[in-house]
Design a protein around this motif. Structure first.
Motif, short mmCIF file in Angstrom:
data_model
loop_
_atom_site.label_atom_id
_atom_site.label_comp_id
_atom_site.label_asym_id
_atom_site.label_seq_id
_atom_site.Cartn_x
_atom_site.Cartn_y
_atom_site.Cartn_z
N GLY A 79 0.81 -1.21 0.00
CA GLY A 79 0.00 0.00 0.00
C GLY A 79 0.83 1.26 0.00
N ALA A 80 0.60 2.11 0.99
CA ALA A 80 1.29 3.40 1.05
C ALA A 80 2.79 3.25 1.24
CB ALA A 80 0.70 4.25 2.18
N MET A 81 3.22 2.16 1.90
CA MET A 81 4.66 1.96 2.10
C MET A 81 5.38 1.71 0.78
SD MET A 81 5.60 2.44 5.19
CE MET A 81 7.26 1.84 4.96
N ALA A 82 4.67 1.21 -0.20
CA ALA A 82 5.27 0.90 -1.51
C ALA A 82 4.98 2.00 -2.52
CB ALA A 82 4.76 -0.44 -2.01
N CYS A 83 4.87 3.23 -2.07
CA CYS A 83 4.49 4.33 -2.96
C CYS A 83 5.53 4.65 -4.02
CB CYS A 83 4.17 5.58 -2.14
SG CYS A 83 5.55 6.14 -1.09
N THR A 84 6.77 4.19 -3.83
CA THR A 84 7.81 4.47 -4.83
C THR A 84 7.85 3.41 -5.93
OG1 THR A 84 9.52 3.24 -3.64
CG2 THR A 84 9.24 5.57 -3.07
N ALA A 85 7.15 2.28 -5.73
CA ALA A 85 7.25 1.15 -6.66
C ALA A 85 6.81 1.55 -8.06
CB ALA A 85 6.39 -0.01 -6.17
N ALA A 86 7.69 1.32 -9.03
CA ALA A 86 7.42 1.62 -10.44
C ALA A 86 7.18 3.10 -10.68
CB ALA A 86 6.25 0.79 -10.96
N GLN A 87 7.64 3.94 -9.77
CA GLN A 87 7.48 5.39 -9.90
C GLN A 87 8.85 6.04 -9.73
OE1 GLN A 87 4.53 6.78 -10.66
NE2 GLN A 87 3.43 4.82 -10.53
N PRO A 88 9.70 6.01 -10.74
CA PRO A 88 11.09 6.45 -10.55
C PRO A 88 11.24 7.93 -10.22
CG PRO A 88 10.62 6.02 -12.87
CD PRO A 88 9.46 5.50 -12.10
N THR A 89 10.24 8.74 -10.51
CA THR A 89 10.35 10.17 -10.19
C THR A 89 9.83 10.49 -8.79
OG1 THR A 89 8.20 10.65 -11.18
CG2 THR A 89 10.13 10.80 -12.62
N VAL A 90 9.27 9.49 -8.10
CA VAL A 90 8.69 9.71 -6.78
C VAL A 90 9.71 9.34 -5.72
CG1 VAL A 90 6.86 9.04 -5.18
CG2 VAL A 90 6.36 9.27 -7.62
N PRO A 91 10.15 10.27 -4.87
CA PRO A 91 11.11 9.94 -3.81
C PRO A 91 10.44 9.24 -2.65
CG PRO A 91 10.52 12.25 -3.70
CD PRO A 91 9.84 11.71 -4.92
N ALA A 92 11.25 8.70 -1.75
CA ALA A 92 10.73 7.93 -0.62
C ALA A 92 10.10 8.80 0.45
CB ALA A 92 11.85 7.09 -0.03
N THR A 93 10.10 10.11 0.29
CA THR A 93 9.41 10.98 1.24
C THR A 93 7.90 10.75 1.21
OG1 THR A 93 9.46 12.71 -0.46
CG2 THR A 93 11.15 12.80 1.25
N CYS A 94 7.40 10.02 0.22
CA CYS A 94 5.97 9.71 0.14
C CYS A 94 5.54 8.68 1.16
CB CYS A 94 5.61 9.23 -1.26
SG CYS A 94 6.32 7.62 -1.70
N GLN A 95 6.49 7.97 1.77
CA GLN A 95 6.15 6.87 2.67
C GLN A 95 5.67 7.36 4.03
OE1 GLN A 95 9.79 4.57 2.83
NE2 GLN A 95 9.04 3.15 1.26
N PRO A 96 4.67 6.69 4.61
CA PRO A 96 4.30 6.99 6.00
C PRO A 96 5.35 6.44 6.95
CG PRO A 96 3.03 5.13 5.19
CD PRO A 96 3.83 5.64 4.02
N ASP A 97 5.22 6.80 8.21
CA ASP A 97 6.16 6.35 9.24
C ASP A 97 5.76 4.95 9.70
OD1 ASP A 97 7.93 6.01 11.28
OD2 ASP A 97 7.06 7.53 12.60
N LEU A 98 6.55 3.93 9.34
CA LEU A 98 6.21 2.57 9.70
C LEU A 98 6.19 2.38 11.22
CD1 LEU A 98 5.62 -0.32 8.69
CD2 LEU A 98 8.10 -0.71 8.63
N ASP A 99 6.99 3.13 11.94
CA ASP A 99 7.02 3.01 13.40
C ASP A 99 5.69 3.38 14.03
OD1 ASP A 99 9.67 2.21 13.31
OD2 ASP A 99 10.46 4.23 13.59
N SER A 100 4.87 4.15 13.33
CA SER A 100 3.59 4.60 13.88
C SER A 100 2.48 3.56 13.70
CB SER A 100 3.17 5.91 13.22
OG SER A 100 2.85 5.69 11.84
N PHE A 101 2.79 2.46 13.02
CA PHE A 101 1.74 1.49 12.71
C PHE A 101 1.32 0.67 13.94
CE2 PHE A 101 2.17 0.83 7.83
CZ PHE A 101 2.14 2.22 7.66
N GLY A 102 2.17 0.56 14.93
CA GLY A 102 1.84 -0.21 16.11
C GLY A 102 2.01 -1.70 15.89
N ASP A 103 1.89 -2.46 16.97
CA ASP A 103 2.12 -3.90 16.89
C ASP A 103 0.83 -4.71 17.01
OD1 ASP A 103 1.58 -3.44 19.52
OD2 ASP A 103 3.39 -4.39 20.31
N ASP A 104 -0.30 -4.09 16.68
CA ASP A 104 -1.56 -4.83 16.67
C ASP A 104 -1.51 -5.93 15.62
OD1 ASP A 104 -2.46 -3.08 18.57
OD2 ASP A 104 -3.53 -1.79 17.14
N GLU A 105 -2.28 -6.99 15.82
CA GLU A 105 -2.32 -8.07 14.85
C GLU A 105 -2.86 -7.58 13.52
OE1 GLU A 105 -4.40 -11.47 16.27
OE2 GLU A 105 -2.68 -12.19 17.44
#
Length: 550
Positions: A79-105
């Motif tokens: 999803g949003a974490m893979a926002c750079t996939a196949a988008q060479p002009t899109v930098p990784a600043t598009c990614q959300p903070d994975l640390d904020s996802f929490g450890d819920d199942e």
């Protein structure tokens, strides 16, 4: 570190190779954003599940896709974490903070859930006590250490090859930017490549120096490389067998028989058979019934059109083996492609032009396999799954081919002086190519391919953990350190060989066996020659001798 020390104590070469390769691979681990490596979200899910005891996941409605329940911050990588996939002009600043996802199942899916679990068990354990970015980067760094171990094994083997002083050059050609990039990711393709690289070097050392010291340790290293590489992916046992058979073909059949009668060798063969048998059993019983993810390309062809289509794609596969990073969205500078193509051409031309007939048979087998394996593995299933082959899947055969072809060439032309010059040129060019590839990839993820390199330093650009300077320093030290180590090993091996009275340079029959490589003359900590023997040929007076083997 003195050059002679590397020959007297090959373990020093091993440790140095492991260290520098670990830094090189770790540079890629840190400089590549989460979820931007090929298929890495699926591999991370599989690794995190494996170390928690779930080896295969549950079924889903989609062919080749399995379901797992895991903490969200180590499994929700699409999803949003893979926002750079196949988008060479899109930098990784598009990614959300994975640390904020929490450890819920979280109900995660993976396209590699039915893969052999060995690699994932080795690298997945950081996810047991880390979460978010730290968990994924931790798994990458463990993978980098595992891959670097096998590069260290190659350095250890190179320090013991009296007629293989240019192994550093062949390894530099074999480890393309794509190979080193995979070495720092969570992906079994990486260990499949580095394991086959070590397998080719160790197999050559054992087959061409069966009387050398440390035969048991050498055989053990061979087994570890072969079993780990052979359990990486479904086709891996085939690649391991191809490389071993190719090396065995470089010597007469009677030499193979003599070798297999040695206790360390037949024990190693038995253990390897069990390990590869387990890999084959997993493929037949687990992976094959789960199926494969069909290609998104709608083309579906019968056998003959699929073979022709795959052969026509050979040039594309070659480009991808050199390096098309990310999700096929990050190309390398054109001089890198030209330079690596020239390096591969040099090795192939050297083997075809100079290798003795028997050695050329082994190298030729791998050359043909490199061309035909994609068709053999892809064409039969193209009607059902389409075209799924990627160039990186051929890298295990490629690295074996380069090592075997390079050594076959050098054994036919063992003159010492020119090989050092070749190593310096090839290793230096490869190091520059690796650094240029790293810089290109970093720019792509920091600001996108359409912006100039200077914008990487601008506020708001994506930066690797620790910052550009620190990560680049790790990578450059690793790349340059490996290059310098390769040159030092070459110098040490050639200096040691030059001190040994030998008839290695004398003309020889193409197919006759030899005891030159098996001489126990002390060049690496082995035994001195026994009294009453010829130190050049290791034969007692009056005993039949053989010309140097190819």
């Amino acid at each position: 570190m003195t050059a002679s020390l590397l020959v007297r104590r090959p373990s020093v070469a091993f440790l140095a190779g492991w260290l520098f390769a670990a830094l090189l691979f770790a540079g890629w681990s840190l400089a590549t954003p989460i979820s931007s490596a090929p298929d890495e979200p699926s591999h991370v899910v599989k690794a995190a599940a494996t170390v928690r005891g779930d080896l295969t996941g549950g079924p889903t409605d989609a062919t080749g896709i399995e379901a797992f329940t895991l903490p969200r911050d180590v499994s929700d990588l699409g999803g949003a974490m893979a926002c750079t996939a196949a988008q060479p002009t899109v930098p990784a600043t598009c990614q959300p903070d994975l640390d904020s996802f929490g450890d819920d199942e979280f109900a995660a899916t993976s396209g590699v859930g039915s893969y052999n679990p060995l690699y994932y068990a080795l690298v997945g354990w950081p996810s047991l006590f880390l979460g978010g970015d730290a968990a994924v980067i931790g798994m990458r760094l463990v993978s980098a250490l595992v891959n670097a171990f096998f590069v260290g094994v190659v350095a250890w083997a190179a320090a013991q090859m009296r007629r293989g002083s240019a192994v550093a050059a062949w390894s530099a050609v074999a480890l393309t930017p794509m190979a080193t990039y995979l070495g720092g990711m969570v992906n079994p393709n990486g260990v499949e490549v580095t394991g086959c690289l070590a397998l080719a070097a160790m197999a050559w050392l054992i087959v061409h120096d069966p009387d050398g010291p440390r035969l048991g340790v050498r055989a053990g290293a061979l087994v570890v490389a072969g079993v780990v590489a052979g359990n990486a992916r479904s086709a891996s046992p085939l690649f391991v067998l191809l490389i071993v058979v190719a090396v065995l073909l470089t010597v007469p059949v009677r030499d193979v028989g003599d070798l297999l009668r040695r206790r360390p060798v037949w024990l190693a063969a038995a253990v390897a058979a069990v390990g590869l048998g387990a890999a084959a059993a997993w493929t037949v019983l687990v992976a094959a019934p789960a199926g494969f993810i069909p290609s998104s390309d709608p083309a579906r062809d019968t056998l003959l059109p699929a073979v022709l289509h795959t052969l026509a794609a050979t040039e594309n596969y070659g480009t991808e083996m050199i390096g098309v990073l990310g999700w096929f969205d990050t190309g390398l500078p054109q001089p890198v492609y030209y330079g690596w193509t020239a390096g591969v051409g040099l090795v192939v031309a050297g083997a075809l032009g100079f290798a003795r007939r028997r050695a050329l048979v082994g190298a030729g087998l791998l050359m043909v396999a490199l061309l035909l394996v994609p068709s053999v593995l892809q064409a039969p299933s193209a009607a059902a799954f389409g075209y799924i082959w990627q160039g990186r899947y051929s890298l295990p055969v490629f690295v074996g081919m380069v090592i075997v072809a390079g050594l076959a060439w050098q054994h036919a032309r063992p003159s010492h002086e020119r090989w050092l010059r070749l190593v310096v040129v090839v290793v230096s060019a490869a190091t520059v190519g690796q650094v240029a590839s790293f810089a290109t990839a970093y720019r792509r993820y920091s600001v996108g391919v359409s912006r100039p390199f200077r914008d990487v330093l601008e506020p708001g650009s994506w930066q690797a953990p620790g910052g550009l300077v620190a990560v680049a320093l790790v990578f450059v030290v690793g790349a340059v350190g490996l290059g310098v180590l390769g040159v030092l090993v070459t110098r040490a091996v050639e200096a040691a060989a030059a001190e040994i009275p030998s008839r290695a340079d004398a003309p020889a029959s193409a197919d006759a066996p030899s005891s030159v490589d098996a001489s126990p003359v002390r060049v690496d900590g082995g035994e001195e020659p026994a009294a009453g023997t010829d130190p050049a040929l290791d034969v007692a007076p009056g005993r039949a001798t053989h010309a140097p083997r190819a």
